[in-house]
Each structure stands twice: as structure tokens, then as C-alpha cells.
Design a protein around this motif. Structure first.
Motif, PDB file in Angstrom:
ATOM      1  N   GLY A   1       0.818  -1.207   0.000  1.00 21.03           N
ATOM      2  CA  GLY A   1       0.000   0.000   0.000  1.00 21.03           C
ATOM      3  C   GLY A   1       0.849   1.253   0.000  1.00 21.03           C
ATOM      4  O   GLY A   1       1.973   1.279   0.511  1.00 21.03           O
ATOM      5  N   PHE A   2       0.301   2.309  -0.561  1.00 20.23           N
ATOM      6  CA  PHE A   2       1.041   3.567  -0.698  1.00 20.23           C
ATOM      7  C   PHE A   2       1.158   4.291   0.641  1.00 20.23           C
ATOM      8  O   PHE A   2       0.270   4.212   1.496  1.00 20.23           O
ATOM      9  CB  PHE A   2       0.346   4.480  -1.703  1.00 20.23           C
ATOM     10  CG  PHE A   2       0.172   3.866  -3.060  1.00 20.23           C
ATOM     11  CD1 PHE A   2       1.248   3.313  -3.740  1.00 20.23           C
ATOM     12  CD2 PHE A   2      -1.075   3.824  -3.660  1.00 20.23           C
ATOM     13  CE1 PHE A   2       1.090   2.747  -4.993  1.00 20.23           C
ATOM     14  CE2 PHE A   2      -1.253   3.262  -4.911  1.00 20.23           C
ATOM     15  CZ  PHE A   2      -0.173   2.720  -5.578  1.00 20.23           C
ATOM     16  N   ILE A   3       2.255   5.039   0.778  1.00 19.41           N
ATOM     17  CA  ILE A   3       2.499   5.853   1.976  1.00 19.41           C
ATOM     18  C   ILE A   3       2.742   7.279   1.508  1.00 19.41           C
ATOM     19  O   ILE A   3       3.681   7.543   0.756  1.00 19.41           O
ATOM     20  CB  ILE A   3       3.694   5.315   2.773  1.00 19.41           C
ATOM     21  CG1 ILE A   3       3.403   3.878   3.227  1.00 19.41           C
ATOM     22  CG2 ILE A   3       3.998   6.224   3.972  1.00 19.41           C
ATOM     23  CD1 ILE A   3       4.571   3.194   3.912  1.00 19.41           C
ATOM     24  N   ASP A   4       1.878   8.194   1.941  1.00 21.20           N
ATOM     25  CA  ASP A   4       1.906   9.589   1.475  1.00 21.20           C
ATOM     26  C   ASP A   4       2.195  10.495   2.667  1.00 21.20           C
ATOM     27  O   ASP A   4       1.373  10.619   3.578  1.00 21.20           O
ATOM     28  CB  ASP A   4       0.557   9.936   0.841  1.00 21.20           C
ATOM     29  CG  ASP A   4       0.556  11.296   0.150  1.00 21.20           C
ATOM     30  OD1 ASP A   4       1.549  12.031   0.263  1.00 21.20           O
ATOM     31  OD2 ASP A   4      -0.466  11.612  -0.501  1.00 21.20           O
TER      32      ASP A   4
ATOM     33  N   THR B   1      -2.420   3.718   2.154  1.00 19.16           N
ATOM     34  CA  THR B   1      -2.705   2.951   3.364  1.00 19.16           C
ATOM     35  C   THR B   1      -2.149   3.609   4.625  1.00 19.16           C
ATOM     36  O   THR B   1      -2.558   3.273   5.727  1.00 19.16           O
ATOM     37  CB  THR B   1      -2.164   1.521   3.224  1.00 19.16           C
ATOM     38  OG1 THR B   1      -0.772   1.557   2.928  1.00 19.16           O
ATOM     39  CG2 THR B   1      -2.897   0.783   2.100  1.00 19.16           C
ATOM     40  N   SER B   2      -1.205   4.542   4.462  1.00 14.69           N
ATOM     41  CA  SER B   2      -0.702   5.366   5.571  1.00 14.69           C
ATOM     42  C   SER B   2      -0.449   6.772   5.037  1.00 14.69           C
ATOM     43  O   SER B   2      -0.009   6.934   3.897  1.00 14.69           O
ATOM     44  CB  SER B   2       0.599   4.809   6.148  1.00 14.69           C
ATOM     45  OG  SER B   2       0.408   3.566   6.764  1.00 14.69           O
ATOM     46  N   MET B   3      -0.683   7.788   5.876  1.00 15.20           N
ATOM     47  CA  MET B   3      -0.484   9.169   5.449  1.00 15.20           C
ATOM     48  C   MET B   3      -0.128  10.041   6.632  1.00 15.20           C
ATOM     49  O   MET B   3      -0.320   9.664   7.796  1.00 15.20           O
ATOM     50  CB  MET B   3      -1.746   9.720   4.772  1.00 15.20           C
ATOM     51  CG  MET B   3      -2.974   9.753   5.660  1.00 15.20           C
ATOM     52  SD  MET B   3      -4.369  10.681   4.958  1.00 15.20           S
ATOM     53  CE  MET B   3      -4.188  12.244   5.865  1.00 15.20           C
ATOM     54  N   LEU B   4       0.412  11.214   6.320  1.00 16.46           N
ATOM     55  CA  LEU B   4       0.594  12.275   7.308  1.00 16.46           C
ATOM     56  C   LEU B   4      -0.351  13.411   6.969  1.00 16.46           C
ATOM     57  O   LEU B   4      -0.324  13.932   5.847  1.00 16.46           O
ATOM     58  CB  LEU B   4       2.031  12.793   7.317  1.00 16.46           C
ATOM     59  CG  LEU B   4       3.121  11.835   7.775  1.00 16.46           C
ATOM     60  CD1 LEU B   4       4.468  12.557   7.833  1.00 16.46           C
ATOM     61  CD2 LEU B   4       2.800  11.208   9.128  1.00 16.46           C
ATOM     62  N   ALA B   5      -1.186  13.789   7.918  1.00 22.51           N
ATOM     63  CA  ALA B   5      -2.030  14.972   7.765  1.00 22.51           C
ATOM     64  C   ALA B   5      -1.124  16.194   7.859  1.00 22.51           C
ATOM     65  O   ALA B   5      -0.360  16.335   8.819  1.00 22.51           O
ATOM     66  CB  ALA B   5      -3.095  14.998   8.854  1.00 22.51           C
ATOM     67  N   THR B   6      -1.212  17.066   6.876  1.00 24.67           N
ATOM     68  CA  THR B   6      -0.237  18.155   6.736  1.00 24.67           C
ATOM     69  C   THR B   6      -0.905  19.508   6.961  1.00 24.67           C
ATOM     70  O   THR B   6      -1.949  19.792   6.375  1.00 24.67           O
ATOM     71  CB  THR B   6       0.427  18.089   5.358  1.00 24.67           C
ATOM     72  OG1 THR B   6       1.002  16.786   5.195  1.00 24.67           O
ATOM     73  CG2 THR B   6       1.500  19.142   5.195  1.00 24.67           C
TER      74      THR B   6
END
Length: 374
Positions: free
Chosen positions: A51-54, A85-90
Motif C-alpha cells: 500500500g502507498f504511503i503519502d 494505506t498510511s499518510m501524514l495529515a499536513t
């Protein structure tokens, strides 16, 4: 109960043609035979990737992280449908009270993943510790960094990345302090010179924010912040929407920075039709695939990570290399053991594509996401 996915599976040791099994949110087994990428793609089998990580997400689905309230939950659901599938809220550069309110809302989503949503690992504090002369699309609330403010915000929601302009007074020393306290710092929205970038890397900064954009460019007698990145960085993020950075410049960065990884820098306009949206306190407009301020300045993007993968492949990267630059390198940059790769014991964060690289299925911690968007 075990679930299985059949296809051409990208593992850390190469492609495997067969079956991946997962249960209880983890990969339980991979029963498959080794193949090369050409054979994997020619087989016609589904393409199974991590899964992608952004690590740079401002919004999506009509919502902006600075809206507070339930906004980040909606954003996380929008990006899950595109394979993140994982992210940082910016965050955006904003008055202190706006940032505080956003952090208060983000804490709950970071502590527990909502159903049908991407995992929010924490916060990328992109502003306000940036150069007011290199705002890009950030509102004009830039100021010098405050260690006390960082600590107070971190107590509300985990800060995983902090963007800093190193040339501002006291920032080199502060970068060293932040790194000692466990924060990962990267350089961006900077009018600094090459030497400022090198000094910041020596102080412990680990990467660069949206490489090329909102930083001093490369000239052969004045290499700038971009030159510091290209000469010295192991990691940097880049926006591979083919609007923010020319394909030729992307190829330069891909040759220069070993673990360059893609981010969306996505806005509320992501996953939405053309029209008017907002980015922090700015009004922005989505048109012809881009997002801009009313003066034409690029203002984040409408990119999704599944399209980022396809864009990398269009530049000549193999699917395996494109996957590393949309998942594995970002996981390694944040030190996320068990993420960004398909191996037994890793998180069951999986994306499945058809042979034409159109998204077919998304699994996050073993949960299948409804209605993935191709």
C-alpha cells in the motif's frame, strides 16, 4: 480467518507469482514462485503491491486538514480509495490558534484508524516555520520556529515531520535541538543558499519538502537549496503530478537522490470535480488536473498515489521501482518497520492493480476498502 490474494506479488526479494495470505491485519504467508517483472506483467495476473504511503496530504474529498472537526477522517477515506494505506495529515502556515485547533482534531484520528480510512500516522507540520519570501501557496503567517510550540502541539497529535527554512535566524541550532528530541526535520519553503542546506543537513535535517518547489533553484554558479538536495540528500519528497516538476527535472532527481519518494501534496480538490475549493485560508481552483490560486500559482495538487505510481512508470521506471518510490522509501524515511513492503509479518496494507495498472482492490490492516477508484 485467513484471506488470500492471488497474483504477481512484489516482495523485498523480487516478484512472486502465486498467493498472499493475511489474517488479523498481518501478512501470514506468501506461497509463490519467483519470476521477473516482465514475466509477472505478461502473465496477465493481478499486480499486488505494498500500500502507498503519502507523507504530505493537505486534503481530499472537499475537506482540508485545517478545517478541524471531522475533516481528517473524510480526507483519510478519500485517499484510502486510491490505495494510500498510511499518510501524514499536513498543516498550513496559519495563525497559532488555527494550527492548535487542527491538531486537537487530528489527535483522535491518529490514535485510532476510522473504518474505511487510511491510517493517519501523525502530522507533517509544513508551516509556519518557513521563509515569508518563499510562501508558495502558503498564507502569509510565517514566523521563526518555537521549540515550546512544537512540544505543545506534539502533545496533542504526534508530529512526524517538520518543514523548516534553515536560513532563518536561529533555525540551524533549532534543527539540531529538534532532531535531538526525536523530530524528523526537512528543508523547504526556503530562500536559503546551498551552504544553508548543507549546514542544515549536518545539523540533522533528513530530507527536503516538495523538491524544486518553493526553494532556491539550481544554477551552476549558485546551486541553491535544490543543489544541496541533489548533491547531498539521501531522501527527498517530490510531487510527481508532472505539473509541479517537469519530467526532465524528475529524471535528474531520480538519478541524484537514492531514495526520492513521491507525495501528493493533495488538497480538498482531490477526488472532486473542477471548481472552487480552499487550502487553509486560501481560495483555490481546480481546473485541467491542476490546483491554483487565482493568480495562477500552483497550490498543492489533485494527485492521488495510484496516479503517482502510473506517472513514475510513464517516466521509464519499472513497477518495482515505482512502488519503492510510492511506499518503501517513505516507510524507511520514517522508520516504519513492517510497512511499505510485502513480507510475512508486515502489515496487511496491500494494493491490487490490473495489468494496465488500474487500481482494483485496497486492503488496509486486513480491511478491504469499498469502491476503490481507478
Amino acid at each position: 480467518m485467513r484471506h488470500s490474494i492471488q497474483g504477481a506479488i512484489l516482495t523485498p526479494s523480487g516478484w512472486r507469482l502465486g498467493e498472499l495470505q493475511h489474517e488479523h491485519g498481518r501478512i501470514a504467508a506468501i506461497n509463490a514462485e519467483p519470476v521477473d517483472e516482465a514475466t509477472a506483467r505478461a502473465s496477465g495476473a493481478p499486480i499486488v503491491l505494498p500500500g502507498f504511503i503519502d507523507l504530505h496530504v493537505h486534503g481530499g474529498g472537499g475537506h482540508d486538514t485545517m478545517d478541524a472537526g471531522e475533516a481528517v477522517k473524510h480526507i483519510a477515506r478519500t485517499h484510502a480509495r486510491h490505495g494510500t494505506t498510511s499518510m501524514l495529515a499536513t498543516t498550513m502556515t496559519a495563525p497559532a490558534e488555527d494550527i492548535l485547533r487542527a491538531f486537537e482534531a487530528m489527535g483522535a484520528v491518529c490514535r485510532e484508524r476510522p473504518s474505511q480510512a487510511t491510517r493517519v500516522l501523525g502530522v507533517h507540520l509544513e508551516g509556519p516555520y518557513i521563509n515569508p519570501g518563499k510562501l508558495g501557496a502558503q498564507p502569509d503567517y510565517a514566523r521563526e520556529a518555537s521549540l515550546d510550540e512544537v512540544r505543545a502541539l506534539h502533545a496533542l497529535a504526534p508530529i512526524r515531520l517538520i518543514t523548516v527554512a534553515p536560513e532563518l535566524k536561529g533555525h540551524i541550532e533549532l534543527i539540531a535541538q529538534l532532531v535531538r528530541e526525536g523530530f524528523r526535520v526537512q528543508l523547504g519553503h526556503s530562500a536559503g543558499c546551498y551552504e544553508d542546506g548543507v549546514a542544515a543537513l549536518k545539523a540533522g535535517a533528513g530530507g527536503f519538502t516538495h523538491l524544486f518547489n518553493a526553494m532556491t533553484g539550481l544554477h551552476h554558479r549558485d546551486p541553491g537549496m535544490t543543489g544541496a538536495a541533489l548533491a547531498h540528500a539521501e531522501y527527498a519528497e517530490v510531487i510527481p503530478d508532472l505539473l509541479h516538476v517537469h519530467p526532465g527535472a524528475l529524471k535528474v532527481a531520480l538519478r541524484s537522490i537514492p531514495k526520492l519518494y513521491g507525495v501528493t501534496d493533495s488538497t480538498a480538490a482531490t477526488g472532486m470535480p473542477d471548481g472552487e475549493y480552499h487550502l487553509g485560508r486560501h481560495k483555490v481552483f481546480k481546473c485541467l488536473g491542476g490546483v491554483r490560486l487565482d493568480d495562477g500559482t500552483l497550490a498543492g495538487s489533485a494527485l492521488t498515489m495510484d496516479q503517482a505510481l502510473r506517472n513514475f512508470v510513464s517516466l521509464g521506471l519499472s513497477v518495482a521501482e515505482a512502488s519503492a518510490r510510492t511506499a518503501t522509501h517513505a516507510a524507511d524515511y520514517l522508520g516504519l518497520a513492517g510497512h511499505g513492503r510485502l513480507t510475512v509479518g508486515a502489515a496487511a496494507d496491500i494494493v491490487v492493480f490490473d495489468p494496465a495498472l488500474q487500481l482494483q482492490r485496497v486492503v488496509i490492516e486486513g480491511e478491504t476498502i469499498d469502491h476503490p477508484d481507478a
